[in-house]
Design a protein around this motif. Structure first.
Motif, short mmCIF file in Angstrom:
data_model
loop_
_atom_site.label_atom_id
_atom_site.label_comp_id
_atom_site.label_asym_id
_atom_site.label_seq_id
_atom_site.Cartn_x
_atom_site.Cartn_y
_atom_site.Cartn_z
N THR A 282 1.38 -1.42 0.24
CA THR A 282 0.41 -0.13 -0.12
C THR A 282 0.73 1.12 0.10
N SER A 283 2.07 1.09 0.67
CA SER A 283 2.70 2.35 0.09
C SER A 283 3.11 2.42 -0.90
N VAL A 284 2.91 2.34 -1.73
CA VAL A 284 3.55 2.58 -3.40
C VAL A 284 2.40 3.10 -4.07
N GLN A 285 1.20 2.78 -3.43
CA GLN A 285 -0.04 3.39 -4.55
C GLN A 285 -0.48 4.96 -4.06
N TYR A 286 -1.52 5.27 -5.08
CA TYR A 286 -2.11 6.33 -4.36
C TYR A 286 -2.74 6.31 -2.93
N GLY A 287 -2.79 7.73 -2.12
CA GLY A 287 -3.35 7.41 -0.78
C GLY A 287 -4.18 8.16 -1.02
N GLU A 288 -4.79 8.70 0.76
CA GLU A 288 -5.96 9.25 0.02
C GLU A 288 -5.79 10.70 0.17
N THR A 289 -6.32 11.65 0.06
CA THR A 289 -5.72 13.30 -0.29
C THR A 289 -5.67 13.64 0.99
N SER A 290 -6.03 13.69 1.97
CA SER A 290 -6.12 14.83 3.20
C SER A 290 -5.18 13.71 3.90
N GLY A 291 -4.65 12.21 3.71
CA GLY A 291 -3.59 12.14 3.97
C GLY A 291 -3.33 10.33 4.19
N TRP A 292 -2.34 9.68 4.66
CA TRP A 292 -2.69 8.05 5.32
C TRP A 292 -2.80 8.67 6.59
N ARG A 293 -4.48 8.01 6.55
CA ARG A 293 -4.76 7.80 7.96
C ARG A 293 -4.12 7.57 9.32
N GLY A 294 -3.05 6.51 9.30
CA GLY A 294 -1.84 6.30 10.42
C GLY A 294 -0.94 7.82 10.48
N LEU A 295 -0.93 8.04 10.02
CA LEU A 295 0.24 9.65 10.11
C LEU A 295 -1.16 10.30 11.35
N ARG A 296 -2.23 10.33 10.15
CA ARG A 296 -2.92 11.71 10.76
C ARG A 296 -2.92 11.89 12.56
N GLU A 297 -3.43 9.82 12.62
CA GLU A 297 -3.75 9.69 13.86
C GLU A 297 -2.34 9.85 15.10
N ILE A 298 -1.62 10.05 14.66
CA ILE A 298 -0.58 10.07 15.01
C ILE A 298 0.32 11.63 15.35
N VAL A 299 -0.06 12.22 14.81
CA VAL A 299 -0.08 13.99 14.42
C VAL A 299 -1.14 14.41 15.34
N ALA A 300 -3.18 14.00 15.23
CA ALA A 300 -3.90 14.20 16.57
C ALA A 300 -3.16 13.61 17.81
N GLN B 222 -9.38 15.66 17.07
CA GLN B 222 -8.85 14.16 16.13
C GLN B 222 -8.52 14.39 15.02
N TYR B 223 -8.45 12.58 14.43
CA TYR B 223 -7.66 12.98 13.15
C TYR B 223 -7.92 13.40 11.70
N ALA B 224 -9.54 13.36 11.87
CA ALA B 224 -10.45 14.22 10.99
C ALA B 224 -10.64 15.48 10.95
N GLU B 225 -9.50 16.64 11.53
CA GLU B 225 -9.16 17.37 11.93
C GLU B 225 -7.58 17.97 11.76
N VAL B 226 -6.98 17.01 11.23
CA VAL B 226 -5.79 17.38 10.98
C VAL B 226 -5.98 16.92 9.07
N VAL B 227 -5.11 17.70 8.52
CA VAL B 227 -4.36 17.43 7.17
C VAL B 227 -3.05 17.52 6.71
N ILE B 228 -2.26 16.62 5.94
CA ILE B 228 -1.62 15.57 5.98
C ILE B 228 -0.74 16.30 4.85
N THR B 229 -0.06 17.54 4.70
CA THR B 229 -0.23 18.51 3.28
C THR B 229 1.87 18.10 2.73
N HIS B 230 1.53 18.52 1.56
CA HIS B 230 3.16 18.17 0.99
C HIS B 230 4.17 19.85 1.34
N GLY B 231 4.66 19.19 2.60
CA GLY B 231 5.51 20.29 3.45
C GLY B 231 4.57 21.58 3.84
#
Lengths: 389, 389
Positions: B62-80, B92-101
């Motif tokens: 799964t690490s080489v495929q397209y992902g969700e626009t708002s970011g990988w769920r696992g990372l959003r949860e860790i950031v949250a 909450q993870y729903a309050e986090v968006v992973i961006t390109h920097g």
């Protein structure tokens, strides 16, 4: 506590979420065979080679630092070389900008070339990601039909004679998304002539050009007014997020300036990894041969199954490359209405209406053959047949 | 052959290339010690750990495929989770968006919240990447001075009483770029009160908050109107291109929609790698301790050397964290004029004028202590002393 939050930009009102991406969310159910996406086959992504590339580039410390906005020089040179071979002219690295997937190039080009209200010509049906970008840019969007030989440049010429003055014309030239067709040499030359005569940019969007089954597609559109987009997503892996733009240097400079604001730079690491693989010609040739062979078999399997299942009730042309077949029903089937029933039967596709604001396409559907092996495609068509009664 | 190319967007006329990035190109000479950049120290980037992370995530397809626009769920949860600890409220993870920097978050937030002509308040001096984004967005930019305790909210309040109605206020709250200072708890509360009273968004830009030397900075600005930005670039590696935004869900939804057009999604691979490292708390704590210790020693070394070199002719405050010292001459030295001489002597910095359109800052300079070990910083100051005669 609920408070009245400050307002957001008025531009959001006119921007719709991509219908396909929303749909993908709904079709991600385990029991559904999805022909709706446009994802490369996971089992054909060269994971081992990618792992080797990661080890190799991470041995050098420059791969973890910030990089140049226009992309890692080594990758720009490799892309310039490959584009020289494909286009038959000498492309310089200064004419190449590496972007975060070719979708980022689309957005930055729209920002660089379009003022709000500028006229833009798109394919009908069109790649939805392009429609979204031009809508966010506030462009005045005009759709020109795609025929069996690509964008209908005769119709475009009529519209130009009628007074249409586009700033740019966007078209997917090879193995069209969603129509599957390839623009003929005649249409390419005609489009280039029209660009010269009426002074517009051509945005040749070409993510699928290397995924041909029988023979390579015609040479890219030849004009000083062409901006060409392509990507490593379909031939290597989407997660590299490596796309590129080939354009006159003044356009590259403008895009570089906008990219500074957009994200400072791309990933040195994934750009060096892409370079590592693209420069390994013996391996890449073999990999592309595997990809073309397997995608070709899948395309043929899906085409055969659809023909056997629907006979005269629908038509579908065989694919010469790319990832999609375009199915059109002749029995009045509305594909938007069919989709919920199809989901109940465990199969998904994208209704034609998602790609154009025109009722003509309401009996068509885009089916992706790339993501599933032949036996799964056969089962998908059996389910679709049961849904279509 | 030279042809007249079609025109480009009128917005490009008003967009200037980042002065710092243009300068970096000039200061990349081998013989120059550059205190001009804002790059993390290459030798402190955990290359081995990054290589392990790459191996680990690339074992899963799964690490080489397209992902969700708002970011990988696992990372959003860790950031949250990490943001919950930092902010003291349950994110909450729903309050986090992973961006390109976090630079991409800045751009998408500007697109989501600003109509052309909207008033925006920025720091004076300001992070140049923010100035560039707001300029591209066509905002009406108002600069409010940064004092020793951060954004001068008293001055902001005077301007608000005078009729200024910003849509958003952008500030770097911790270890300011370029000023080095941290916003006090009092200023944070005052800014939050003003946001409530006058109904604007606060964009708290916080890439340096975890790089503290003595004690952590005060808790983030507390308000329902805050959008918080941070990043893995300064604590792990820039090449991951992993930044994040924490915001009310409606803002996250708008940013996700715009991100679909901007790049479809980020890299599943680098997002999973970042998650791998951020979730490994024992390792991360040790790594951050190393980073804080070494950056702290470098900051102290540069501060000491500058004090010894210039005495009463200049002033510079010690750093409590981050990557920058802010030097101000009291002998009339114009730092923009000093720079070419300094380059001749083999040392580079960023003149104060690069960060503000205000002559007040013409005697100041930003010096990055992070990229060079103490002996190199000493040599840099010797060269600067010789250039300053």
């Amino acid at each position: 506590m609920s408070i009245a939050l400050p307002p957001m930009s008025s531009r959001l009102g006119s921007v719709q979420s991509s219908a396909i991406r929303d749909l993908l969310a709904l079709t991600a159910r385990e029991d559904v065979i999805s022909l709706a996406g446009g994802l490369p086959a996971l089992e054909l992504i060269p994971s081992h080679r990618i792992r080797d590339a990661a080890q190799s580039v991470l041995a050098e410390s420059t791969s973890v630092q910030y990089g140049e906005t226009s992309g890692w020089r080594g990758l720009r040179e490799i892309v310039a070389h490959r584009e020289s071979v494909i286009t038959g002219r000498s492309v310089q690295y200064a004419e190449v900008v590496i972007t975060h997937g070719s979708q980022q190039a689309l957005t930055l080009i729209a920002q660089a070339l379009l003022d709000p209200g500028a006229a833009v010509v798109v394919d009908e049906p069109a790649y939805t990601g392009a429609l979204q970008v031009f809508s966010i840019a506030g462009a005045d969007i005009h759709a020109i039909p795609i025929g069996e030989d690509g964008l209908d440049t005769d119709e475009l010429e009529r519209r130009l004679r009628g007074g249409l003055r586009p700033t740019l014309v966007h078209t997917v030239s090879n193995f069209h998304n969603p129509r599957g067709v390839t623009m003929s040499q005649f249409r390419r030359r005609h489009l280039a002539e029209l660009a010269d005569r009426y002074g517009f940019w051509i945005l040749e969007d070409d993510p699928y050009g290397e995924i041909w089954f029988g023979a390579p597609p015609p040479a890219p559109i030849f004009s000083d007014r062409v901006v060409r987009l392509s990507s490593a997503s379909k031939i290597l892996a989407p997660a590299l997020r490596v796309g590129w733009m080939v354009a006159p240097k003044q356009v590259c400079d403008a895009v570089e300036l906008l990219k500074q604001g957009a994200d400072l730079c791309g990933s040195s690491m994934t750009q060096q990894m892409a370079a590592h693989m693209l420069a390994d010609t013996p391996w890449l040739d073999l990999h592309l041969e595997t990809l073309r062979g397997e995608y070709g078999r899948r395309a043929a399997a899906l085409h055969r199954a659809l023909g056997a299942a629907f006979g005269d009730a629908a038509s579908v042309k065989p694919a010469d490359g790319g990832m999609f077949l375009w199915l059109t029903f002749h029995d009045g089937t509305d594909t938007t209405a069919l989709l919920p029933t199809a989901l109940d039967h465990g199969v998904a596709f994208v209704p034609g209406k998602a790609f154009a604001d025109n009722a003509t396409y309401s009996t068509s559907a885009r089916l992706c053959f790339a993501s599933s092996p032949a036996p799964v495609l056969d089962e998908a068509v059996r389910r679709l047949t049961r849904a279509h009664v």
